[in-house]
Write an enzyme that holds these catalytic residues in place. Structure first.
Site, PDB file in Angstrom:
ATOM      1  N   HIS A   1       0.852  -1.189   0.000  1.00  0.00           N
ATOM      2  CA  HIS A   1       0.000   0.000   0.000  1.00  0.00           C
ATOM      3  C   HIS A   1       0.884   1.235   0.000  1.00  0.00           C
ATOM      4  O   HIS A   1       2.108   1.158   0.133  1.00  0.00           O
ATOM      5  CB  HIS A   1      -0.961  -0.019   1.186  1.00  0.00           C
TER       6      HIS A   1
ATOM      7  N   HIS B   1       1.338   3.857   2.020  1.00  0.00           N
ATOM      8  CA  HIS B   1       1.821   4.565   3.190  1.00  0.00           C
ATOM      9  C   HIS B   1       3.351   4.572   3.126  1.00  0.00           C
ATOM     10  O   HIS B   1       3.973   3.580   2.711  1.00  0.00           O
ATOM     11  CB  HIS B   1       1.331   3.915   4.478  1.00  0.00           C
TER      12      HIS B   1
ATOM     13  N   ASP C   1       5.956   4.240   4.981  1.00  0.00           N
ATOM     14  CA  ASP C   1       6.871   3.254   5.550  1.00  0.00           C
ATOM     15  C   ASP C   1       6.859   1.936   4.787  1.00  0.00           C
ATOM     16  O   ASP C   1       7.542   0.985   5.180  1.00  0.00           O
ATOM     17  CB  ASP C   1       6.569   3.013   7.037  1.00  0.00           C
ATOM     18  N   HIS C   2       6.121   1.908   3.666  1.00  0.00           N
ATOM     19  CA  HIS C   2       6.094   0.702   2.839  1.00  0.00           C
ATOM     20  C   HIS C   2       6.560   0.933   1.400  1.00  0.00           C
ATOM     21  O   HIS C   2       6.728  -0.032   0.653  1.00  0.00           O
ATOM     22  CB  HIS C   2       4.683   0.101   2.832  1.00  0.00           C
TER      23      HIS C   2
ATOM     24  N   HIS D   1      -7.296  -1.860   5.756  1.00  0.00           N
ATOM     25  CA  HIS D   1      -6.472  -0.833   6.385  1.00  0.00           C
ATOM     26  C   HIS D   1      -7.093   0.527   6.073  1.00  0.00           C
ATOM     27  O   HIS D   1      -8.170   0.604   5.476  1.00  0.00           O
ATOM     28  CB  HIS D   1      -5.034  -0.956   5.862  1.00  0.00           C
TER      29      HIS D   1
ATOM     30  N   ASP E   1      -0.107  -4.494   7.679  1.00  0.00           N
ATOM     31  CA  ASP E   1      -1.019  -3.359   7.811  1.00  0.00           C
ATOM     32  C   ASP E   1      -2.465  -3.762   7.532  1.00  0.00           C
ATOM     33  O   ASP E   1      -2.987  -3.566   6.436  1.00  0.00           O
ATOM     34  CB  ASP E   1      -0.591  -2.198   6.919  1.00  0.00           C
TER      35      ASP E   1
ATOM     36  N   HIS F   1       6.195  -5.534  11.965  1.00  0.00           N
ATOM     37  CA  HIS F   1       5.563  -4.221  11.907  1.00  0.00           C
ATOM     38  C   HIS F   1       5.284  -3.707  13.318  1.00  0.00           C
ATOM     39  O   HIS F   1       4.226  -3.137  13.607  1.00  0.00           O
ATOM     40  CB  HIS F   1       4.264  -4.263  11.085  1.00  0.00           C
TER      41      HIS F   1
END
EC number: 3.1.26.11
Length: 301
Positions: free
Chosen positions: A60, A62, A64-65, A140, A210, A268
């Site tokens: 996804h 976000h 941090d990914h 999420h 997530d 995570h």
């Protein structure tokens, strides 16, 4: 099947922890899963060959990914990459990357492809003669997928002593390894199980990061060898987990137990916790076969 954890912590990178990214080696294929900030540094530290990565799967959008993706794509170009690269991810990943490449005038010289995803149903996104990859729809705050990596069944192993005993010619060996019975010149049928041994069982790996606790994924990941499931919080923060649409270690264990997986990997982790050992302790009250992922650790399954 080897899994190298490049990063497995939530939110922001720190001097001693990294956001989500991992490398899966299965059937001699190397897949990069998520690409948080600092991924290419972690690839170097863990001595992963850059040129072997031809497929990147983003769960996804976000940061941090995927904030490490543009840097890695640019570095591939500086290294004079020739192999095509395919990025799988939500609708929007192509626009984001192409805009950065356009404004920095850094178009890669190699072929860069995007497979954008929008379905809320599990679908096949990659397949070759050895491996198939399917999405795992997650819940999420924004559109998110996990990924299920499955080896295809291998051909059967030839029982050399048996085929010699029946004086079967070598031209039939491949058919035998493909599972076919053999008819001798006298009309006698020799069942395949007398001529071969079972191949190793195909391996499977499910990546689920997530997501709020979601039993809908159980059917998709049922029986996998290894499940990586996010465990951002401990049970004491279950309300916060639900509010932010994340999972606790205990909830991850419940999914693993319901899905009859062989091994659970937690990850995570929220950086609010001083130690991650409590995550394992909590999960093992539900599912004993639980391990902790950590940056720089390679698991062999």
């Amino acid at each position: 099947m080897n899994l190298t954890i490049l990063g497995c912590y939530a939110a922001t990178p720190r001097t001693f922890t990294n956001p989500t990214s991992q490398v899966l080696e299965i059937s001699n294929r190397l897949f990069l899963i998520d690409c948080g900030e600092g991924t290419q540094v972690q690839l170097r530290k863990n001595k992963v060959k850059f040129s072997a990565i031809n497929h990147i799967f983003i769960s996804h959008l976000h940061g941090d990914h995927f904030y490490g993706l543009i840097g890695l794509i640019s570095t591939f170009n500086l290294l004079n990459r020739n192999n095509p690269l395919t990025v799988y991810g939500p609708v929007g990943v192509k626009e984001i990357i192409k805009l950065q490449l356009k404004l920095s005038n850094s178009w890669p010289q190699y072929e860069l492809n995007f497979v954008e995803l929008s379905s809320n149903q599990s679908e096949v996104v990659f397949e070759d003669d050895k491996v198939i990859v399917k999405t795992i729809p997650l819940k999420h705050r924004i559109y998110t997928n996990g990924y299920l990596f499955q080896e295809k069944p291998k051909e059967r192993k030839l029982n050399v002593a048996a085929v010699q005993e029946y004086q079967i010619e070598t031209c039939y060996y491949q058919n035998i390894k493909n599972g076919k019975d053999i008819t001798l010149d006298n009309g006698k049928i020799i069942p395949n199980e007398l001529l071969t041994f079972d191949p190793p069982a195909p391996k499977s790996y499910a990546f689920c990061s997530d997501t709020v606790y979601n039993e809908d994924i159980v059917e998709i990941i049922n029986g996998v060898d290894v499940l990586y499931h996010e465990s951002t919080f401990l049970e004491s923060e279950e309300v916060l987990a639900e509010k932010t649409m994340h999972s606790t270690a205990k909830q991850a264990a419940k999914i693993a137990k319901q899905a009859n997986v062989k091994q659970l990997l937690l990850g995570h982790y929220s950086t609010r916790y001083e130690s991650i050992e409590s995550f394992k302790d909590e999960a093992q009250t539900i599912f004993e076969q639980t391990q902790l992922s950590n940056d720089g650790v390679t698991f062999q399954f």
